[in-house]
Motif scaffolding. Sequence first.
Motif, PDB file in Angstrom:
ATOM      1  N   PRO A 523      -8.252 -18.081 -25.822  1.00  0.00           N
ATOM      2  CA  PRO A 523      -8.405 -18.118 -24.363  1.00  0.00           C
ATOM      3  C   PRO A 523      -7.095 -17.988 -23.600  1.00  0.00           C
ATOM      4  O   PRO A 523      -7.047 -17.315 -22.561  1.00  0.00           O
ATOM      5  CB  PRO A 523      -9.052 -19.491 -24.125  1.00  0.00           C
ATOM      6  CG  PRO A 523      -9.718 -19.837 -25.399  1.00  0.00           C
ATOM      7  CD  PRO A 523      -8.862 -19.248 -26.470  1.00  0.00           C
ATOM      8  N   THR A 526      -5.963 -14.430 -23.641  1.00  0.00           N
ATOM      9  CA  THR A 526      -6.819 -13.636 -22.756  1.00  0.00           C
ATOM     10  C   THR A 526      -6.536 -13.950 -21.296  1.00  0.00           C
ATOM     11  O   THR A 526      -6.521 -13.036 -20.448  1.00  0.00           O
ATOM     12  CB  THR A 526      -8.296 -13.916 -23.074  1.00  0.00           C
ATOM     13  OG1 THR A 526      -8.521 -13.708 -24.464  1.00  0.00           O
ATOM     14  CG2 THR A 526      -9.202 -13.014 -22.280  1.00  0.00           C
ATOM     15  N   LEU A 527      -6.317 -15.232 -20.970  1.00  0.00           N
ATOM     16  CA  LEU A 527      -5.996 -15.588 -19.589  1.00  0.00           C
ATOM     17  C   LEU A 527      -4.694 -14.939 -19.144  1.00  0.00           C
ATOM     18  O   LEU A 527      -4.591 -14.431 -18.005  1.00  0.00           O
ATOM     19  CB  LEU A 527      -5.895 -17.110 -19.455  1.00  0.00           C
ATOM     20  CG  LEU A 527      -7.197 -17.901 -19.423  1.00  0.00           C
ATOM     21  CD1 LEU A 527      -6.914 -19.400 -19.412  1.00  0.00           C
ATOM     22  CD2 LEU A 527      -8.023 -17.516 -18.208  1.00  0.00           C
ATOM     23  N   SER A 530      -5.361 -11.199 -18.752  1.00  0.00           N
ATOM     24  CA  SER A 530      -6.233 -10.979 -17.601  1.00  0.00           C
ATOM     25  C   SER A 530      -5.480 -11.164 -16.299  1.00  0.00           C
ATOM     26  O   SER A 530      -5.673 -10.405 -15.333  1.00  0.00           O
ATOM     27  CB  SER A 530      -7.427 -11.931 -17.662  1.00  0.00           C
ATOM     28  OG  SER A 530      -8.190 -11.715 -18.819  1.00  0.00           O
ATOM     29  N   LEU A 599     -10.945 -12.974 -17.395  1.00  0.00           N
ATOM     30  CA  LEU A 599     -10.662 -14.281 -16.816  1.00  0.00           C
ATOM     31  C   LEU A 599     -11.893 -15.183 -16.854  1.00  0.00           C
ATOM     32  O   LEU A 599     -11.819 -16.344 -17.297  1.00  0.00           O
ATOM     33  CB  LEU A 599     -10.180 -14.107 -15.372  1.00  0.00           C
ATOM     34  CG  LEU A 599     -10.008 -15.398 -14.557  1.00  0.00           C
ATOM     35  CD1 LEU A 599      -8.833 -16.202 -15.084  1.00  0.00           C
ATOM     36  CD2 LEU A 599      -9.829 -15.077 -13.078  1.00  0.00           C
ATOM     37  N   SER A 602     -13.049 -16.100 -20.501  1.00  0.00           N
ATOM     38  CA  SER A 602     -12.144 -17.090 -21.102  1.00  0.00           C
ATOM     39  C   SER A 602     -12.364 -18.464 -20.487  1.00  0.00           C
ATOM     40  O   SER A 602     -12.335 -19.491 -21.199  1.00  0.00           O
ATOM     41  CB  SER A 602     -10.690 -16.658 -20.910  1.00  0.00           C
ATOM     42  OG  SER A 602     -10.434 -15.442 -21.568  1.00  0.00           O
ATOM     43  N   ALA A 603     -12.589 -18.504 -19.164  1.00  0.00           N
ATOM     44  CA  ALA A 603     -12.832 -19.785 -18.502  1.00  0.00           C
ATOM     45  C   ALA A 603     -14.120 -20.422 -19.018  1.00  0.00           C
ATOM     46  O   ALA A 603     -14.183 -21.644 -19.239  1.00  0.00           O
ATOM     47  CB  ALA A 603     -12.895 -19.586 -16.996  1.00  0.00           C
ATOM     48  N   SER A 686      -4.720 -25.310 -19.292  1.00  0.00           N
ATOM     49  CA  SER A 686      -5.810 -24.381 -19.585  1.00  0.00           C
ATOM     50  C   SER A 686      -7.126 -24.849 -18.971  1.00  0.00           C
ATOM     51  O   SER A 686      -7.904 -24.043 -18.439  1.00  0.00           O
ATOM     52  CB  SER A 686      -5.965 -24.211 -21.096  1.00  0.00           C
ATOM     53  OG  SER A 686      -6.411 -25.420 -21.696  1.00  0.00           O
ATOM     54  N   LEU A 689      -6.970 -24.257 -15.178  1.00  0.00           N
ATOM     55  CA  LEU A 689      -7.154 -22.834 -14.885  1.00  0.00           C
ATOM     56  C   LEU A 689      -8.619 -22.425 -15.038  1.00  0.00           C
ATOM     57  O   LEU A 689      -9.142 -21.643 -14.230  1.00  0.00           O
ATOM     58  CB  LEU A 689      -6.271 -21.993 -15.809  1.00  0.00           C
ATOM     59  CG  LEU A 689      -4.764 -22.044 -15.554  1.00  0.00           C
ATOM     60  CD1 LEU A 689      -4.020 -21.238 -16.614  1.00  0.00           C
ATOM     61  CD2 LEU A 689      -4.439 -21.517 -14.161  1.00  0.00           C
ATOM     62  N   ALA A 690      -9.275 -22.956 -16.065  1.00  0.00           N
ATOM     63  CA  ALA A 690     -10.680 -22.615 -16.273  1.00  0.00           C
ATOM     64  C   ALA A 690     -11.542 -23.117 -15.115  1.00  0.00           C
ATOM     65  O   ALA A 690     -12.414 -22.391 -14.611  1.00  0.00           O
ATOM     66  CB  ALA A 690     -11.174 -23.209 -17.592  1.00  0.00           C
ATOM     67  N   ALA A 693     -10.946 -21.018 -12.079  1.00  0.00           N
ATOM     68  CA  ALA A 693     -11.548 -19.686 -12.193  1.00  0.00           C
ATOM     69  C   ALA A 693     -13.051 -19.728 -11.956  1.00  0.00           C
ATOM     70  O   ALA A 693     -13.634 -18.758 -11.458  1.00  0.00           O
ATOM     71  CB  ALA A 693     -11.254 -19.101 -13.574  1.00  0.00           C
TER      72      ALA A 693
END
Length: 704
Positions: A523, A526-527, A530, A599, A602-603, A686, A689-690, A693
Amino acid sequence: LHKFDSPGTCRKKSIWRNSGEQEVSKCCFTSLLYATRDGSEETSPTSRETLVEKSRREAAELRQRAQQILAEANAAEMALKESRSMQQSRQTSETDAFIEQLFGSKNCTPPVIAEKIIQERWSQEQLVSATERLHERRSEALGSFAPSMDDYDGFQIGDVRNAAVINSTEWQAMDGLLQSLVEAAFILDKNYDETGDDNNGRWSGRAGIALSTRLKELQRSDQKTFERKYATSTKNNSSDVVQGYTRQTLGSPSNSPNNRDMNMTNIMELLPMVPLWVPASFLPFVLIAKEKLDPNDAKAIRDKVLTGTEFFCTNWERMPSAAIYRGNFRPQSGGDDLSPAEERNQTAFFFHNVQQRLALRGMADRVQLFFLPDPEWRPNVNERESEPKPVILALPKVIEPEQASERGKTIKAVTGISSMVTVFTAFAYAVACYALNTRFFESVVNQNDFTVLVACIPVFLGTLGVQALHEVAHFVVAKKSGMKIGLPVLLPSLQLGTFGSITPLRSFPPDRSALLDFALSGPMATLALSGLLMLGGISATLHATAEQLSFFPVIPAALLKCSFLTGSIMSMLAPKTMLVPLSQPIPIHPAFVVGFAGLISSALNLLPIGRLDGGRACSAVFGSRFNSLMTLLTLSLMAILSISGSSTIAIFWGALVVLFQRQPDIPIRNEITEVDDVRFGVYTISLVLALLALAPFPGGTGFL
């Protein structure tokens, strides 16, 4: 009585002292009878002594006769038992010979068995006897319930000494023969109903029902016997114990190792024999393990491996497939004044040292150890302990997570179909991004010019490419940590092209830090990619000409406001864009829509649920207990959003998670050593951020 032998007189003659009160009473009673018979004349002392001796001799003769009768009764009983045993043995031998004759050939299908019964003219009574004998042999394969070892300290649920080692091969063979015999009887019943052939007058036409009914009666009898013995052996309320433990999640049977010859019925039959100290995440491995833990190895771990280490073992228990060692963990220095970093180093060094000692004893190829909190600890029960003590759990080395070779054809087919559908949905997502483009729509709908679909290829490949980076990051970190992983299973999504993938673990993670690194690698990679794609796409859009914009994907402004993180980035780089109505189409560079899909996917994977990357990371940071609680809360929230209709993506994502990813992940070898502060900080970032998002930007509708 005063005239004759009173107790005082007997005392003077020392009869009271020599013969006791009982003899005195006999003497008095005999004298009374003598006086009654002969009148009032008194008996001489010599006569009285003669009567006492005579009474003694008669009593001795009666006792001797009673002993002879008892011996004769015992001999008769033994002879009867021996006769019955011989008769039973003879009947058993005859039934075994009948079974051997019935199932002797290699082809033992029900039609063949039915044909053989007709040829040999066997009766229904013979088949009932065969059914009873097969059931008896199947029960014998499960072993005895009674303890049999010298050092047995009392009944313990799941202790190997409560039952003999289960012969699974014999059990499966007898079970198969029973099923074949019952099916053959039903075939003969059907033939009887159609033709009227009664097998020479020895067939009733209801043998199938009779055999199946008798088999159910035997099974009910065994169940009642087991419950009676189990209730007698346990000190507490066994019903509550079994029912409470049964409610724990076993996980999907298809995800359990070495389960091709097992079904849920077999598992539930063995479940009451599993002790409560086996964690729920270990149940799929312990219940269907084909190899047992050697008792000598289990004892050697306590006496030779743990002795002399920082772990002082106070007691231990074992069952056929596992052993647990409880005690006190005492660091070499520092005691309770250790800092978190020093405590992590102490526990990590201890477990590494224990595994080295295990290898030096030559047991590393047969036994694997786990360092974890006491599974039986409960906060409302263990009031003296604020947190569970560490314990050592030993399992056979052959126990491992499900391997790719063990997966059934159905699972492989579903995996292939899911991957092909994901390719289709990824391309559909790319086409949807261009659906609002006037030039694209005009070419496809009005002119039937499908060559413009070539413009969708960058978005299609970019969406799959971002997911490929996710899996490459997992692979690199897993290889570095010594973890084995399986091939990813792609998950389709019409909204994003793909929800990501399921990456199965093929080995137990060595510690929580390794699991966290593995879970966050995909993740976070990918974040990062992205974010760069989105920033590059916005920049390219701002500097594009009107001609170039006519070839870009077109998305509604509402899509930009469905994510707080995306809306914040757009507000900083293109603030005027966030002022347009939600339905306003906005041309955007293809890199942005690729980064946007990466994004959000991954979230979603970072949510703390079961076996998702977020669930694995939550287990690594806070422990498996906390992850189970967060899984329940997150799924409940997604269910509420789905029912309320405020989030469409929660419906599809929630359904996939509930079907495939809700179970707890496989155990960690060292669950005691916590992650360091740096990793904890990365996980916190992380997770933030998730959530940013997935949360909505003011004026928009979020994904969750």
